[in-house]
Design a protein around this motif. Sequence first.
Motif, PDB file in Angstrom:
ATOM      1  N   GLU A   1      -5.584  -0.126   3.498  1.00 23.40           N
ATOM      2  CA  GLU A   1      -5.147   0.412   4.781  1.00 23.40           C
ATOM      3  C   GLU A   1      -5.625  -0.485   5.926  1.00 23.40           C
ATOM      4  O   GLU A   1      -4.852  -0.856   6.811  1.00 23.40           O
ATOM      5  CB  GLU A   1      -5.660   1.849   4.951  1.00 23.40           C
ATOM      6  CG  GLU A   1      -5.371   2.484   6.299  1.00 23.40           C
ATOM      7  CD  GLU A   1      -3.888   2.460   6.665  1.00 23.40           C
ATOM      8  OE1 GLU A   1      -3.053   2.779   5.803  1.00 23.40           O
ATOM      9  OE2 GLU A   1      -3.579   2.106   7.826  1.00 23.40           O
ATOM     10  N   ARG A   2      -6.910  -0.847   5.875  1.00 24.33           N
ATOM     11  CA  ARG A   2      -7.459  -1.712   6.929  1.00 24.33           C
ATOM     12  C   ARG A   2      -6.786  -3.077   6.926  1.00 24.33           C
ATOM     13  O   ARG A   2      -6.411  -3.598   7.974  1.00 24.33           O
ATOM     14  CB  ARG A   2      -8.975  -1.878   6.742  1.00 24.33           C
ATOM     15  CG  ARG A   2      -9.785  -0.724   7.329  1.00 24.33           C
ATOM     16  CD  ARG A   2     -11.275  -1.037   7.324  1.00 24.33           C
ATOM     17  NE  ARG A   2     -11.807  -1.088   5.967  1.00 24.33           N
ATOM     18  CZ  ARG A   2     -12.231   0.002   5.301  1.00 24.33           C
ATOM     19  NH1 ARG A   2     -12.198   1.182   5.868  1.00 24.33           N
ATOM     20  NH2 ARG A   2     -12.691  -0.112   4.069  1.00 24.33           N
TER      21      ARG A   2
ATOM     22  N   ASP B   1     -13.502   6.661  -7.680  1.00 19.24           N
ATOM     23  CA  ASP B   1     -14.091   6.323  -6.381  1.00 19.24           C
ATOM     24  C   ASP B   1     -13.658   4.922  -5.946  1.00 19.24           C
ATOM     25  O   ASP B   1     -13.380   4.680  -4.769  1.00 19.24           O
ATOM     26  CB  ASP B   1     -15.627   6.385  -6.450  1.00 19.24           C
ATOM     27  CG  ASP B   1     -16.114   7.824  -6.619  1.00 19.24           C
ATOM     28  OD1 ASP B   1     -15.308   8.756  -6.403  1.00 19.24           O
ATOM     29  OD2 ASP B   1     -17.293   8.009  -6.987  1.00 19.24           O
TER      30      ASP B   1
ATOM     31  N   ARG C   1       0.815  -1.214   0.000  1.00 20.01           N
ATOM     32  CA  ARG C   1       0.000   0.000   0.000  1.00 20.01           C
ATOM     33  C   ARG C   1       0.850   1.267   0.000  1.00 20.01           C
ATOM     34  O   ARG C   1       0.663   2.152  -0.828  1.00 20.01           O
ATOM     35  CB  ARG C   1      -0.928   0.029   1.214  1.00 20.01           C
ATOM     36  CG  ARG C   1      -1.922   1.180   1.140  1.00 20.01           C
ATOM     37  CD  ARG C   1      -2.536   1.516   2.494  1.00 20.01           C
ATOM     38  NE  ARG C   1      -3.478   2.633   2.374  1.00 20.01           N
ATOM     39  CZ  ARG C   1      -3.112   3.913   2.292  1.00 20.01           C
ATOM     40  NH1 ARG C   1      -1.835   4.253   2.313  1.00 20.01           N
ATOM     41  NH2 ARG C   1      -4.014   4.857   2.180  1.00 20.01           N
ATOM     42  N   ASP C   2       1.781   1.335   0.976  1.00 15.94           N
ATOM     43  CA  ASP C   2       2.497   2.597   1.210  1.00 15.94           C
ATOM     44  C   ASP C   2       3.683   2.832   0.277  1.00 15.94           C
ATOM     45  O   ASP C   2       4.081   3.966   0.049  1.00 15.94           O
ATOM     46  CB  ASP C   2       3.012   2.650   2.663  1.00 15.94           C
ATOM     47  CG  ASP C   2       1.861   2.739   3.657  1.00 15.94           C
ATOM     48  OD1 ASP C   2       0.687   2.819   3.216  1.00 15.94           O
ATOM     49  OD2 ASP C   2       2.132   2.724   4.869  1.00 15.94           O
TER      50      ASP C   2
ATOM     51  N   ALA D   1     -10.161   5.081  -4.556  1.00 22.30           N
ATOM     52  CA  ALA D   1     -10.134   5.624  -3.196  1.00 22.30           C
ATOM     53  C   ALA D   1     -10.585   4.567  -2.193  1.00 22.30           C
ATOM     54  O   ALA D   1      -9.959   4.381  -1.131  1.00 22.30           O
ATOM     55  CB  ALA D   1     -11.034   6.858  -3.111  1.00 22.30           C
ATOM     56  N   ALA D   2     -11.661   3.847  -2.533  1.00 19.68           N
ATOM     57  CA  ALA D   2     -12.167   2.796  -1.639  1.00 19.68           C
ATOM     58  C   ALA D   2     -11.126   1.694  -1.487  1.00 19.68           C
ATOM     59  O   ALA D   2     -10.930   1.142  -0.398  1.00 19.68           O
ATOM     60  CB  ALA D   2     -13.475   2.229  -2.184  1.00 19.68           C
ATOM     61  N   HIS D   3     -10.453   1.393  -2.583  1.00 21.48           N
ATOM     62  CA  HIS D   3      -9.433   0.342  -2.551  1.00 21.48           C
ATOM     63  C   HIS D   3      -8.281   0.718  -1.607  1.00 21.48           C
ATOM     64  O   HIS D   3      -7.785  -0.118  -0.856  1.00 21.48           O
ATOM     65  CB  HIS D   3      -8.923   0.077  -3.962  1.00 21.48           C
ATOM     66  CG  HIS D   3      -7.907  -1.009  -4.032  1.00 21.48           C
ATOM     67  ND1 HIS D   3      -8.227  -2.342  -3.871  1.00 21.48           N
ATOM     68  CD2 HIS D   3      -6.554  -0.979  -4.198  1.00 21.48           C
ATOM     69  CE1 HIS D   3      -7.131  -3.074  -3.944  1.00 21.48           C
ATOM     70  NE2 HIS D   3      -6.097  -2.275  -4.152  1.00 21.48           N
ATOM     71  N   LEU D   4      -7.883   1.981  -1.664  1.00 17.67           N
ATOM     72  CA  LEU D   4      -6.808   2.446  -0.767  1.00 17.67           C
ATOM     73  C   LEU D   4      -7.228   2.289   0.698  1.00 17.67           C
ATOM     74  O   LEU D   4      -6.422   1.879   1.544  1.00 17.67           O
ATOM     75  CB  LEU D   4      -6.477   3.911  -1.050  1.00 17.67           C
ATOM     76  CG  LEU D   4      -5.463   4.185  -2.146  1.00 17.67           C
ATOM     77  CD1 LEU D   4      -5.338   5.690  -2.373  1.00 17.67           C
ATOM     78  CD2 LEU D   4      -4.089   3.591  -1.807  1.00 17.67           C
ATOM     79  N   ASP D   5      -8.484   2.601   0.983  1.00 19.02           N
ATOM     80  CA  ASP D   5      -8.991   2.427   2.352  1.00 19.02           C
ATOM     81  C   ASP D   5      -9.010   0.952   2.751  1.00 19.02           C
ATOM     82  O   ASP D   5      -8.621   0.599   3.869  1.00 19.02           O
ATOM     83  CB  ASP D   5     -10.405   3.007   2.486  1.00 19.02           C
ATOM     84  CG  ASP D   5     -10.399   4.532   2.332  1.00 19.02           C
ATOM     85  OD1 ASP D   5      -9.299   5.135   2.448  1.00 19.02           O
ATOM     86  OD2 ASP D   5     -11.471   5.111   2.087  1.00 19.02           O
ATOM     87  N   ASP D   6      -9.462   0.108   1.839  1.00 21.77           N
ATOM     88  CA  ASP D   6      -9.471  -1.336   2.115  1.00 21.77           C
ATOM     89  C   ASP D   6      -8.057  -1.831   2.403  1.00 21.77           C
ATOM     90  O   ASP D   6      -7.831  -2.602   3.335  1.00 21.77           O
ATOM     91  CB  ASP D   6      -9.999  -2.127   0.903  1.00 21.77           C
ATOM     92  CG  ASP D   6     -11.499  -1.948   0.717  1.00 21.77           C
ATOM     93  OD1 ASP D   6     -12.150  -1.411   1.639  1.00 21.77           O
ATOM     94  OD2 ASP D   6     -12.011  -2.336  -0.360  1.00 21.77           O
TER      95      ASP D   6
END
Length: 310
Positions: free
Chosen positions: A290-291, A280, A252-253, A283-288
């Motif tokens: 992250e979790r 969109d 991710r990072d 963006a949702a994928h980046l949040d997923d």
Amino acid sequence: MTALSQTALLLELAPVVEKNLDRHLAIAKEWFPHEYVPWSEGRTFDGPLGGEAWAESDSTIPDVARTALIVNLLTEDNLPSYHHQIATLFGRDGAWGTWVHRWTAEEGRHGTAIRDYLSVTRAVDPVALERARMTHMSAGYRNAHDEEMLHSLAYVSFQELATRISHRNTGRAVGDPVCEALLTRVAADENLHMIFYRNLLGAAFEVAPGQTMRAVADVLANFQMPGNGIDGFARKSVAIALAGIYDLRQHRDEVVAPVLRQWDVFNVTGLDADGEAARDQIAAHLDDLERAAARFEEKRDARAARLASR
Ligand SMILES: [Fe+2]
Ligand SMILES: [Fe+2]
């Protein structure tokens, strides 16, 4: 806005290929795989030459470093399949063709150099390695969306960077400065490959913003490392992740986020409705991610604490 055809995209991007090819050739430094291999440490193996068979005790590197080296090498080994893919998609003429052949030649060094190092230092079982190579290459390789130019460019932008990080961290995990120097050299090549593809896709964002955004979203949604066809890949990648050689946090990072930032995806203008929807999804994928990365880190920490308390 009507979607650009594969041919139109090839034509539109040809001048960008030419410019980045020149840039690549000007900064890529010539290097020699044989200089990175400690040949005098080598011993003849059993078989026709009557040397000594490989024994587990020959290998002095950590188990997980061995696993990572095998995965990285088998990944490099499938070069004929990758070449076939990009030669089919980009063609073999003009600047595109020059890049296809040059890239293939550079990648060819990687497998050669790593295999020579492993054979000379007896770091891995050469019989098991050869059998794994036969299995892996016999299956061939195809990435998802392999007939779509923008998807393929998006995929390799992330994949070259992922490979760079994986080689670099494998070099550290091995604990041999010779191997580390070799893998650092290989990683430097992967970095230049990433920059080439990333620049190309960056130009595609200007030519066809909506289509390009869609390609990036699709590729991120089911991103798989090119070695995913290796026997036991799932088990091996867990070990590699636990050792911090390539894990979700790094994915991710250090891979996904920086490449997206370079393309400035959240400020791209001129998107059609599908392009907006794709953004969109990104963006949702980046949040997923992250979790998932946070969850993985927690589990890894808990596991480390458990092992330490034994
Ligand atoms: Fe490579
Ligand atoms: Fe590469």
